[in-house]
Design a protein around this motif. Sequence first.
Motif, mmCIF file in Angstrom:
data_model
loop_
_atom_site.group_PDB
_atom_site.id
_atom_site.type_symbol
_atom_site.label_atom_id
_atom_site.label_comp_id
_atom_site.label_asym_id
_atom_site.label_seq_id
_atom_site.Cartn_x
_atom_site.Cartn_y
_atom_site.Cartn_z
ATOM 1 N N UNK A 87 35.570 3.892 4.760
ATOM 2 C CA UNK A 87 36.565 4.957 4.909
ATOM 3 C C UNK A 87 37.735 4.692 3.988
ATOM 4 N N UNK A 88 38.455 5.724 3.640
ATOM 5 C CA UNK A 88 39.572 5.585 2.717
ATOM 6 C C UNK A 88 40.835 6.136 3.378
ATOM 7 N N UNK A 89 41.923 5.420 3.210
ATOM 8 C CA UNK A 89 43.170 5.823 3.856
ATOM 9 C C UNK A 89 44.174 6.305 2.819
ATOM 10 N N UNK A 90 45.114 7.104 3.301
ATOM 11 C CA UNK A 90 46.165 7.590 2.409
ATOM 12 C C UNK A 90 46.988 6.438 1.866
ATOM 13 N N UNK A 91 47.248 5.445 2.707
ATOM 14 C CA UNK A 91 48.080 4.313 2.282
ATOM 15 C C UNK A 91 47.420 3.531 1.155
ATOM 16 N N UNK A 92 46.084 3.429 1.201
ATOM 17 C CA UNK A 92 45.378 2.685 0.160
ATOM 18 C C UNK A 92 45.500 3.396 -1.188
ATOM 19 N N UNK A 93 45.273 4.714 -1.180
ATOM 20 C CA UNK A 93 45.377 5.453 -2.427
ATOM 21 C C UNK A 93 46.818 5.541 -2.911
ATOM 22 N N UNK A 94 47.760 5.624 -1.972
ATOM 23 C CA UNK A 94 49.168 5.634 -2.351
ATOM 24 C C UNK A 94 49.556 4.319 -3.009
ATOM 25 N N UNK A 95 49.015 3.217 -2.457
ATOM 26 C CA UNK A 95 49.274 1.907 -3.053
ATOM 27 C C UNK A 95 48.690 1.842 -4.458
ATOM 28 N N UNK A 96 47.510 2.439 -4.637
ATOM 29 C CA UNK A 96 46.860 2.469 -5.954
ATOM 30 C C UNK A 96 47.729 3.202 -6.969
ATOM 31 N N UNK A 97 48.256 4.353 -6.571
ATOM 32 C CA UNK A 97 49.105 5.142 -7.469
ATOM 33 C C UNK A 97 50.399 4.395 -7.767
ATOM 34 N N UNK A 98 51.015 3.819 -6.731
ATOM 35 C CA UNK A 98 52.282 3.108 -6.905
ATOM 36 C C UNK A 98 52.112 1.904 -7.818
ATOM 37 N N UNK A 99 51.043 1.144 -7.614
ATOM 38 C CA UNK A 99 50.793 -0.023 -8.461
ATOM 39 C C UNK A 99 50.549 0.389 -9.915
ATOM 40 N N UNK A 100 49.876 1.506 -10.095
ATOM 41 C CA UNK A 100 49.633 1.989 -11.456
ATOM 42 C C UNK A 100 50.937 2.354 -12.143
#
Length: 724
Positions: free
Chosen positions: A502-515
């Motif tokens: 499963x994928x969470x909003x926080x995980x993808x948000x962290x991905x965008x922020x780190x990028x």
Amino acid sequence: MFIFSYWFSRLVAADPGRKRFKTASKATISVITAVVIMLIVLKAAGSSQITAAILAGVIGLMGILVVNDETTKAKKVTTGLVALSSAVSLGIGSFLSRYGQAENVFLVLLVFLSFYLQKFGIRYFSLSMVAFMSFYFASILHVTFSQLPWLLAGVIVGACCAFIYNFVIFKDRPANVLRSSMKSFHIQVNLVLDLIIELIQKKQIEPAQIKQYNRNIKKLAEYARVASEELGNTDPHDIWPGVTAEQMRLYVFDTVMLLQTYSPAIRKLSELKAFNHFDIQQLLVKLVESIREAEVLNENPTHSLTDAAQHLQELRQKLSELEPQDKRYKDWLYLIRRIETISNHVIDEAYELQQAIVKQEKQPQKEAEEKEDDESKEETGLKPSTKKSIQAVITAVATLIFGSFLSPSHQYWALLAGYLVLLGTETIGSTFVKAVQRSVGTLLGAAVGFVVASFVSPGILEITLLFICVFMAFYFFPITYSFMSFWITMMLAFMYDMLLGGISESLLLARVLDTVVGVGIGLAVSALVFPKRTRDKITDTSVEYVAALKEFVHTYLHRFTKQYAFANLADKGMELEKKLKQLHVDSDPIIKGFVGRSRLQQFLTVFTAINYYAKHLVASSTRNEAFYKEVEFHGVVKEVEEKVASNFTQLEKALRGERGTYVYTLEDVRQKIEQALDYFDTSVQSRNLQHLQLLHNIYYVWKINQSVVHLAKELGAEEISSED
């Protein structure tokens, strides 16, 4: 129906040589095969090490994308070394995982080596890149020594898949690529010719039609460059017996020149109501239609070229009937003659190609000009590769520190973003553009990937979407970095969904922020540590273009005073085209911005005009033998050559910011040459003919010189007479 046919042709021609499709297909199929094989092996062995299957896919992908040596033999060696590099990096990664910050130190070392070793050749960069990505993989998954055997098996499977698809199933076939490139070129030529016919038949040409025409001309120029590059890798005689690379290049060049000449000429003819003269309009339509129908590279040629030659002769006859002194015709007759001249070149070159194919005799290649190797200039201070590697190390350290605070469980995401944004960029401006493209692509990819993944259950459909993302990412990579980032981020979203259940909003948000943080740090470092301004890069490229143009004009003029002087102007013309394209690429960050773009756009316009005039020199009617037997002409030509060469040198100095530069206008020389012609003295008729020929052949040299003088004066040079 026409619109459907138009867009279908555009789609077919959009990938010259089908290079993008072939690379993306190889990469995708290699990933799929490696993952499937490894999953079967793992299942048979009763192991649950799914990370080994993922690593097999990563190596299968990189074995396709990062192996870029010049020869097939070298590529095979590098592919084998890719497996070794990955295995060693994984081994070191599993060993250092128990020693805390030691793995970070080694990761930074790999970042340094991947940039620094580029100066020794593409192979070293490839191996360092694979080592970095393998260690990165081992670090984010916290690989232990017990997992290593299966991971090494995954490396071997991935490398084997890459080898098989690269060198067995999809092995390089330069002949096929050249054939496909020429097919794309001809499709685009016919699309432009269709538009030309439409313009000729229109009573009034709309601005939208001109824009559409210009877009298609830009596409055609790109396809011509691709075909020309392939001619450097493949002997066309292997595909079309009897055809030489020089013949093919000249044909491609003349065709592009013809279509670039048509647009302004037809627009002006339309404004002057020339097409109200029905015979002229119909003859031009018939001429263009017959050129369009000619299957130049067909072993069984049609009669279209014969028809084209006949229509061209009819056009000449019609022009001879029109009195130039008649005010109804004098404003546009010269435009028709310009079209007639370049059309004649194209038809002649096409006919030569067809005759060579029909006869199928190997033509002796002219000996290429000996080129002296440019002596490498000694650079003071650190070399560019060293500066870039230092930038990369600082970026790596900074992103590791920030990443550990932002996302302790994914501290290497920011590092990867910073690493990739520095890769392949030379200036602050190009780094900024790439940083924005990656951030936007990642943001949109994360959003779309999250939405799609939430509606798709893990299984065959999601795996299929994942592989589609791989294909799309690398198909669009040569076009735009934003698209690649978008598809890669979508792929990661599906991958996280499958691996983490499963994928969470926080995980993808962290991905965008780190990028965003990673690319921001990379941009900041490029701007503060050994910064190279975009304008400095533009200056370097401009100087290179002017130096190449200087050699080009020298070669052109040298033929008039040196008997049997060989000049491969088509190759030199294509080289100028590539340098001009690079100048536009280097200028892109400023053009897309706001500060100073107006003046830069004016400079680019002048350089583009110069390039256009240079093409007309290639299209000169005396391309083969231009030697003037009249010795008195030699001194005139040499004077022009010396003064123009001096202007090129002064422009180079002015571009570098040097003061005290000066340029010759050459208007007095031009006036002296033109006034020396005696039309009424029949006793020197032969001399007058050569004189007229000289005026015709150096007309565009004057145009180039005027543009050079204009640029130099804008940069502070003083304008002086050639007698000073």
